[in-house]
Design a protein around this motif. Sequence first.
Motif, PDB file in Angstrom:
ATOM      1  N   ILE A   8       0.833  -1.200   0.000  1.00  0.00           N
ATOM      2  CA  ILE A   8       0.000   0.000   0.000  1.00  0.00           C
ATOM      3  C   ILE A   8       0.869   1.252   0.000  1.00  0.00           C
ATOM      4  O   ILE A   8       0.633   2.197  -0.742  1.00  0.00           O
ATOM      5  CB  ILE A   8      -0.950  -0.002   1.224  1.00  0.00           C
ATOM      6  CG1 ILE A   8      -1.985  -1.106   1.054  1.00  0.00           C
ATOM      7  CG2 ILE A   8      -1.627   1.352   1.386  1.00  0.00           C
ATOM      8  CD1 ILE A   8      -2.793  -1.383   2.293  1.00  0.00           C
ATOM      9  N   GLU A  11       2.303   1.732  -3.374  1.00  0.00           N
ATOM     10  CA  GLU A  11       1.264   2.213  -4.279  1.00  0.00           C
ATOM     11  C   GLU A  11       1.062   3.705  -4.070  1.00  0.00           C
ATOM     12  O   GLU A  11       0.981   4.482  -5.000  1.00  0.00           O
ATOM     13  CB  GLU A  11      -0.004   1.428  -3.959  1.00  0.00           C
ATOM     14  CG  GLU A  11      -1.258   1.893  -4.646  1.00  0.00           C
ATOM     15  CD  GLU A  11      -2.443   1.115  -4.101  1.00  0.00           C
ATOM     16  OE1 GLU A  11      -3.318   1.737  -3.513  1.00  0.00           O
ATOM     17  OE2 GLU A  11      -2.460  -0.118  -4.227  1.00  0.00           O
ATOM     18  N   ILE A  15       1.704   6.892  -6.752  1.00  0.00           N
ATOM     19  CA  ILE A  15       0.617   7.800  -7.119  1.00  0.00           C
ATOM     20  C   ILE A  15       1.017   9.235  -6.814  1.00  0.00           C
ATOM     21  O   ILE A  15       0.860  10.129  -7.634  1.00  0.00           O
ATOM     22  CB  ILE A  15      -0.661   7.451  -6.333  1.00  0.00           C
ATOM     23  CG1 ILE A  15      -1.161   6.074  -6.710  1.00  0.00           C
ATOM     24  CG2 ILE A  15      -1.750   8.491  -6.580  1.00  0.00           C
ATOM     25  CD1 ILE A  15      -1.399   5.886  -8.176  1.00  0.00           C
ATOM     26  N   VAL A 204     -12.077  21.341  -1.621  1.00  0.00           N
ATOM     27  CA  VAL A 204     -12.686  20.283  -0.789  1.00  0.00           C
ATOM     28  C   VAL A 204     -13.980  19.784  -1.431  1.00  0.00           C
ATOM     29  O   VAL A 204     -14.231  18.585  -1.505  1.00  0.00           O
ATOM     30  CB  VAL A 204     -12.939  20.806   0.643  1.00  0.00           C
ATOM     31  CG1 VAL A 204     -13.783  19.808   1.433  1.00  0.00           C
ATOM     32  CG2 VAL A 204     -11.612  21.057   1.352  1.00  0.00           C
ATOM     33  N   ARG A 207     -12.997  17.551  -4.405  1.00  0.00           N
ATOM     34  CA  ARG A 207     -12.264  16.317  -4.136  1.00  0.00           C
ATOM     35  C   ARG A 207     -12.923  15.430  -3.101  1.00  0.00           C
ATOM     36  O   ARG A 207     -12.719  14.219  -3.105  1.00  0.00           O
ATOM     37  CB  ARG A 207     -10.838  16.652  -3.679  1.00  0.00           C
ATOM     38  CG  ARG A 207      -9.988  17.153  -4.827  1.00  0.00           C
ATOM     39  CD  ARG A 207      -8.537  17.159  -4.452  1.00  0.00           C
ATOM     40  NE  ARG A 207      -8.121  15.935  -3.779  1.00  0.00           N
ATOM     41  CZ  ARG A 207      -6.984  15.812  -3.116  1.00  0.00           C
ATOM     42  NH1 ARG A 207      -6.169  16.842  -3.020  1.00  0.00           N
ATOM     43  NH2 ARG A 207      -6.656  14.682  -2.557  1.00  0.00           N
ATOM     44  N   LYS A 208     -13.701  16.041  -2.215  1.00  0.00           N
ATOM     45  CA  LYS A 208     -14.138  15.272  -1.046  1.00  0.00           C
ATOM     46  C   LYS A 208     -15.635  15.014  -0.977  1.00  0.00           C
ATOM     47  O   LYS A 208     -16.071  14.186  -0.183  1.00  0.00           O
ATOM     48  CB  LYS A 208     -13.705  16.011   0.226  1.00  0.00           C
ATOM     49  CG  LYS A 208     -12.210  15.995   0.451  1.00  0.00           C
ATOM     50  CD  LYS A 208     -11.858  14.812   1.317  1.00  0.00           C
ATOM     51  CE  LYS A 208     -10.374  14.709   1.559  1.00  0.00           C
ATOM     52  NZ  LYS A 208     -10.083  13.518   2.360  1.00  0.00           N
ATOM     53  N   THR A 209     -16.435  15.753  -1.737  1.00  0.00           N
ATOM     54  CA  THR A 209     -17.878  15.547  -1.585  1.00  0.00           C
ATOM     55  C   THR A 209     -18.428  14.695  -2.730  1.00  0.00           C
ATOM     56  O   THR A 209     -17.853  14.664  -3.819  1.00  0.00           O
ATOM     57  CB  THR A 209     -18.642  16.888  -1.588  1.00  0.00           C
ATOM     58  OG1 THR A 209     -18.480  17.492  -2.876  1.00  0.00           O
ATOM     59  CG2 THR A 209     -18.116  17.834  -0.519  1.00  0.00           C
ATOM     60  N   ARG A 213     -17.512  14.553  -6.842  1.00  0.00           N
ATOM     61  CA  ARG A 213     -17.251  13.322  -7.582  1.00  0.00           C
ATOM     62  C   ARG A 213     -18.207  13.194  -8.763  1.00  0.00           C
ATOM     63  O   ARG A 213     -17.830  12.764  -9.853  1.00  0.00           O
ATOM     64  CB  ARG A 213     -17.402  12.140  -6.628  1.00  0.00           C
ATOM     65  CG  ARG A 213     -17.071  10.793  -7.204  1.00  0.00           C
ATOM     66  CD  ARG A 213     -15.619  10.670  -7.614  1.00  0.00           C
ATOM     67  NE  ARG A 213     -14.647  10.768  -6.541  1.00  0.00           N
ATOM     68  CZ  ARG A 213     -14.363   9.783  -5.691  1.00  0.00           C
ATOM     69  NH1 ARG A 213     -14.972   8.640  -5.790  1.00  0.00           N
ATOM     70  NH2 ARG A 213     -13.443   9.955  -4.759  1.00  0.00           N
ATOM     71  N   TYR A 216     -17.140  15.209 -11.830  1.00  0.00           N
ATOM     72  CA  TYR A 216     -16.137  14.517 -12.641  1.00  0.00           C
ATOM     73  C   TYR A 216     -16.764  13.375 -13.440  1.00  0.00           C
ATOM     74  O   TYR A 216     -16.424  13.154 -14.603  1.00  0.00           O
ATOM     75  CB  TYR A 216     -15.013  13.953 -11.757  1.00  0.00           C
ATOM     76  CG  TYR A 216     -14.060  15.001 -11.239  1.00  0.00           C
ATOM     77  CD1 TYR A 216     -13.036  15.480 -12.039  1.00  0.00           C
ATOM     78  CD2 TYR A 216     -14.181  15.501  -9.952  1.00  0.00           C
ATOM     79  CE1 TYR A 216     -12.153  16.432 -11.565  1.00  0.00           C
ATOM     80  CE2 TYR A 216     -13.303  16.452  -9.465  1.00  0.00           C
ATOM     81  CZ  TYR A 216     -12.293  16.918 -10.271  1.00  0.00           C
ATOM     82  OH  TYR A 216     -11.424  17.861  -9.812  1.00  0.00           O
ATOM     83  N   SER A 217     -17.690  12.626 -12.796  1.00  0.00           N
ATOM     84  CA  SER A 217     -18.239  11.464 -13.503  1.00  0.00           C
ATOM     85  C   SER A 217     -19.104  11.904 -14.685  1.00  0.00           C
ATOM     86  O   SER A 217     -19.109  11.243 -15.718  1.00  0.00           O
ATOM     87  CB  SER A 217     -19.022  10.561 -12.544  1.00  0.00           C
ATOM     88  OG  SER A 217     -20.143  11.225 -12.034  1.00  0.00           O
ATOM     89  N   SER A 220     -16.693  12.817 -17.392  1.00  0.00           N
ATOM     90  CA  SER A 220     -15.956  11.667 -17.927  1.00  0.00           C
ATOM     91  C   SER A 220     -16.838  10.822 -18.831  1.00  0.00           C
ATOM     92  O   SER A 220     -16.412  10.397 -19.904  1.00  0.00           O
ATOM     93  CB  SER A 220     -15.439  10.823 -16.766  1.00  0.00           C
ATOM     94  OG  SER A 220     -14.811   9.666 -17.232  1.00  0.00           O
ATOM     95  N   GLY A 287     -14.079  15.984 -17.266  1.00  0.00           N
ATOM     96  CA  GLY A 287     -13.624  14.883 -16.415  1.00  0.00           C
ATOM     97  C   GLY A 287     -12.282  15.088 -15.751  1.00  0.00           C
ATOM     98  O   GLY A 287     -11.896  14.298 -14.905  1.00  0.00           O
TER      99      GLY A 287
END
Lengths: 339, 516
Positions: A8, A11, A15, A204, A207-209, A213, A216-217, A220, A287
């Motif tokens: 981990i 990884e 990243i 925030v 990136r965080k809520t 998200r 972005y989806s 994308s 995206g």
Amino acid sequence: MASLDSAIAHEKRSIDRKAIIQKFAALAGLVLLVIAFSLTSGAFLTMSNVVTIALQTSTIAFIGIGATVTIITAGIDLSLGSVLALAGVVAAMAAQMGVPVPLAFLIGVATGGVCGVFNGLVITRLKLPPFIATLGMMMIARGVALQITGARPVSGLPSSFGTLGNDSLWRVLTETANGFPKIVFPGIPYPVILMAVLAIIMAVVLRKTPFGRHLYSIGSNEEAARLSGVKITKVKIGAYVLSGLMAGVAGIVLMSRLVTGQPNEGVAYELDAIAAAVIGGTSLAGGVGTISGTIIGAFIIGILRNGLNMNGVSSFTQMIIIGLVIIGTVWIDQLRNRR
Amino acid sequence: MSAVISGQAARIPEGEVADPILKARGVVKRFPGVLALNNIQLELRRGEVHALCGENGAGKSTLMKVVTGQLQPDEGEVTYKGQPVHFDTLQDSEAAGITMIHQELNLVPHLTVAENIFLAREPKKGWFVDRKKMEADAQIFLDRLKVNIKASDLVLSLSVARQQMVEIAKALSLNAEVLIMDEPTSALTESEIDQLFAIIHELKRQGVAIAYISHRLQELGRIVDRVTVMRDGGYVWTKPFDEVTVDDIVAAMVGRSLEQQFPERVSTPTDELIFEVRNLSGVRNCRNVNFTLRRGEILGFAGLMGAGRTETARAIFGADPKTGGEVLLEGEEITIASPVDAIKAGIAYLAEDRKLNGLSVKMTVKENITMANIEAVVRHGLIDKAAEAQAARQSIAKLGIKTPSIDQVVRNLSGGNQQKVVIGKWLFRESRVLFFDEPTRGIDVGAKFAIYQLLDQLASEGIGVVMITSELPEILGMTDRVVVFHEGEVSGILETRKTDQEEIMQYASGVKRMSL
């Protein structure tokens, strides 16, 4: 267990490294600019000039954040500059009519939000392309701003209207021998503080809520997002409302700095905003994009203008250089993505 | 020509004497980690229709790309009209007379038929396009095909079948001597297929060599002279069509019995109904559909392309509007007006085209897995990074997703792993009924087996599994019952172990019909 942990950790490292390299390009450009300008002009790296740059950049940053949010959804907001003007003159007119200044500012920002709702509804309900919807709003908002002011500046505002745009936190003054104030530390201008706070909040949110998200989806793959249960209409309207609110913030800050409501302010500012987002790595295909990237992009534009000014480069040449910078950064970005 | 290669090649007696226009010998093509073509040979003669048979992933498309210059072989050679050739691009091979008609037609919808036929090589008069000559020339080729299409028609106004005719006319205008057709009948109706075959016979008579790729083995007998079978990137055999049966071809394509191709089923159907659809109709190609799904059962949806299987699943899922009917989950009627409702109820639809409808390829494995259930990893309004990472790791472990990290962008995964990510997304949502639309399309043979195992495992865990597939062996190998669709309606529901490909095809083509 130890091996899992190390896997981990490995990884995570790889990243982080990749993310750093991605951001590094724009950031390196920014650092190079600072070095170049501080070598060519002694006045560049002074405290007061740094504050000036931050102040000038804040406007691009506000609307740049708005542009980033809509571009991430594979949309665009061309109405930023006009909405900025409308929000500013509405706030100024409210203050002129005797509305307390903080409330007048809120009314101004809310005006931007209303324009955003309109954009969002036209895009999601009438199903028009964002380019067309916001092109329409660009003209409508500008027209309304000119109409309600009679194309004249809104002046005679209370002095407190100018506080937000002109005052600073932690300004240190001393008195000289002959009684004039001398600036020891210029302080941090309120617009710069507001820029930092809003940038952090928006980062925030993105990136965080779940909302972030979903932005972005949608950008994308909108159909995949819809089939995954993302409420496309709500999220898209949300994106344009945020964009409008950011234009509203930029509007009140700018008008506060001028202590007048200027209906002709902010023409073509949306292009600076889009440029800041794109220089910062936001993809017009949707995206992809970050607030930190956009802030870096805004500073690249701000520092270029300021530094070129100090070196006596004409504003026409500045336009040519900034145009080349936009083309160059996006080209480099594409090369990197193409591998 | 290398003596070594011709020495070790299998002997094809008549092959050497007739007139081979295109030959491929010992062709090897490697992709990272995959041997896509392993010592392949192919021989096309003038005036023959040569069928190329093989499962998805057998290497047919790769071979055609090598022949047409879209890919360069790592070993082996291609000879055309007796000369070794080396095409760098598709344009090179087209100029030499080899034309390929792709399954997805490559026409520009907003241009006319004539403009499409002469795209990028328009006849000119001075600096301008000579529209009159272009349309007159295009019309000559269209007339040669005896089709009723005007050169001035817009392509978007034509049916798929007619667009295909335009592609053929374009090939003729390129003086094609070799014509490669990839699944030309998959989107055509019976009468359109008749028309296409008449044209193919005509082309044959004119001496054109035709390589014909099709999964519809039954129709090959009407036009095909010889068959070449490929399997897993390798060459199996080439035989005259008269000397083989469809069963021979299938056996050669599969290369192993159905038992080896599919996993031993663990799940067993119970009598408990978990899902039921009554008299469902949708706006698109879905009329009066009835079926039931029992716990532990894998239910297949079979039918020809455009039979309404996908449309039915999309209507159930709320992706397209319904016009009537009821949907019952575990005995209770549920109302689904949008995908949001369906997902809330626990129904998932894994779309046919992963990249188009199922995945956000620019986003990471982690983000795709939590996409349909982001609320599960949200604490105080914010996404909990650790919880999300854990969810992603659990999916990766459970489904055996091969990815360097949870933050890998999905675009970089193989097809099989992408499919597993989509499945992971819906398992993380704790879906109770899953519709898999062509779950093994475009993924390699080994990955298919893993997907089959997964479907079986889900069914054994009590999750309802519906598999929509165009591969009849998949229906026979994996399902307990099969719902056969024909023109938007259910034409039959069959017990899988009491039926065969032939019977399913009879229902699918509308020859047979159950009263349901």
